[in-house]
Design a protein around this motif. Structure first.
Motif: not given
Ligand code: SF4
Length: 393
Positions: A145-166
């Motif tokens: 999504g526009d901003a990560p919401v799962l940052s403190d949830a346990a995961a080993d590999f993440r697909i996220e949105r970067s600072e630049s929006g990519g």
């Protein structure tokens, strides 16, 4: 679908995996059956079926874990086959036991059909056989999504949105990730990373954050994730009606009541022990408070993580839930009450962490359940007195 025994359903290759529905775990109060809702979502009918399953085959409680899995407890060897048939019939468990060997995939709960989180999950599901075979605790988060919401949830590999929006793919333990051009590229990159993890010895480390090998040159950790989204407020939100589960569990009656209004279409689970109840029409139709669930964001039980403890978990020598209840009116800070040093209920540090050991509690300040305690061997009353003296409540 008739299922007769656990042995009949399981192939030998499944041994050693994380507990699931096809491989339930023996605990202090019987079998624990873990259900992973596909896409983190249950239809209204599935929630009602889950409630029936908990009442008929379990102890009547339904738990939500810190990885957004649902758990039923108190199942017996005798009732497990009928429970599994029921769960499969209601689409709550895959009929193929092998499906549980896939890493759990957690989705940002606010996903919309066709967005990058939803598309990424569907693509990964379709390519699931391309993932490397990894230890059972390794998990994946799709949080695009526009901003990560799962940052403190346990995961080993993440697909996220970067600072630049990519889009970016990030390995746990790294502050930065690798930028990618599309969600399709993100999924392929993530699959490739899982193979690098295994080939570089990650299975021995068990989790990505413990894997002390530099990332390969084709996966430069060069971009930062966007600033995480902060709000986890309860009540009526843009995403739906949000309810909290006291210490991660509630009776089936409460889950049933949450989806009883005719306007409810489905429910999504979160790793922060909140349920998001979705309605066909949200305008002007706020759902009511539900007894047994938390509707008020200021409820201090939300500050506390507590695992089931004794008698529910065989590893626990202390009852955690009664102490958590006693402390709930008193705390103003993060508190973790753990039945043992494994710390299932909370991976991150808490301001105060109480850990069961040999029938008493060890007390840790600003740490995790496996951190060094500042006090050991405390009774419930001594814990409360110590915390009052410390001014930690
Ligand atoms: S932290 Fe220990 S006692 Fe609590 S649920 Fe996990 S294994 Fe059981």
């Amino acid at each position: 679908m008739a299922i007769n025994t656990r042995e009949e359903a399981l192939s030998p290759g499944i041994k050693g995996w994380c507990p699931g529905a096809w491989q339930p775990m023996q605990t202090g109060d019987g079998l624990l059956v873990r259900v992973r809702p596909p896409m983190g979502e249950l239809s209204r009918a599935q929630v009602l079926a889950l409630c029936e399953a908990a009442d008929t085959f379990g102890n009547g409680l339904i738990e939500l874990t810190s990885r957004a899995n649902i758990q039923l407890r108190g199942v017996t060897d005798a009732s497990w086959p009928a429970l599994m048939s029921f769960l499969v019939e209601n689409g709550l468990v895959d009929a193929n036991p092998g499906a549980e060997r896939l890493p759990p995939i957690m989705l940002a709960p606010g996903w919309q059909i066709g967005d990058d989180t939803h598309t990424g999950a569907r693509l990964l599901q379709a390519r699931r056989n391309a993932l490397a075979i990894m230890p059972g605790k390794v998990g994946i988060a799709i949080d695009a999504g526009d901003a990560p919401v799962l940052s403190d949830a346990a995961a080993d590999f993440r697909i996220e949105r970067s600072e630049s929006g990519g889009l970016m793919v990030r390995a746990e333990g790294y502050q930065r990730g690798t930028p990618v051009d599309s969600i399709e590229a993100a999924v392929e990159h993530l699959i490739r990373l899982t193979h690098w993890f295994v080939e570089s010895g990650g299975s021995q480390a068990g989790r990505m954050r413990r894997h002390q090998v530099a990332l390969p040159p084709w996966a430069p950790a060069s971009v930062r994730p966007a600033q995480p989204a902060a709000s986890r407020a309860l009540g009526k939100q843009a995403c739906g009606m949000v309810y909290g589960l006291p210490f991660g569990r509630a009776p089936a009656t409460a889950w049933r009541k949450a989806v009883t209004p005719a306007s409810v279409t489905h429910l999504r689970v979160t790793p922060w022990r909140r349920l998001v109840v979705k309605q066909a029409l949200t305008e002007g139709t706020a759902l009511p408070a539900v007894e047994g669930l938390i509707s008020d964001s200021s409820d201090s039980r939300l500050l506390i993580d507590a695992c089931p403890g004794a008698p529910y978990c065989a590893q626990a020598s202390v009852a955690t839930q009664p102490l958590a209840e006693r402390l709930s009116g008193l705390v103003e800070t993060s508190l973790h009450v753990s039945g043992c040093a494994k710390g299932c209920a909370r991976q991150q540090a808490a301001a105060v962490c109480l850990v069961g050991h040999a029938g008493k509690f060890n007390l840790i300040v600003n740490g995790r359940a496996d951190s060094t305690p500042v006090q050991t061997g405390l009774s419930d009353a001594e814990v409360i007195a110590y915390l009052e003296n410390l001014g930690a409540l």
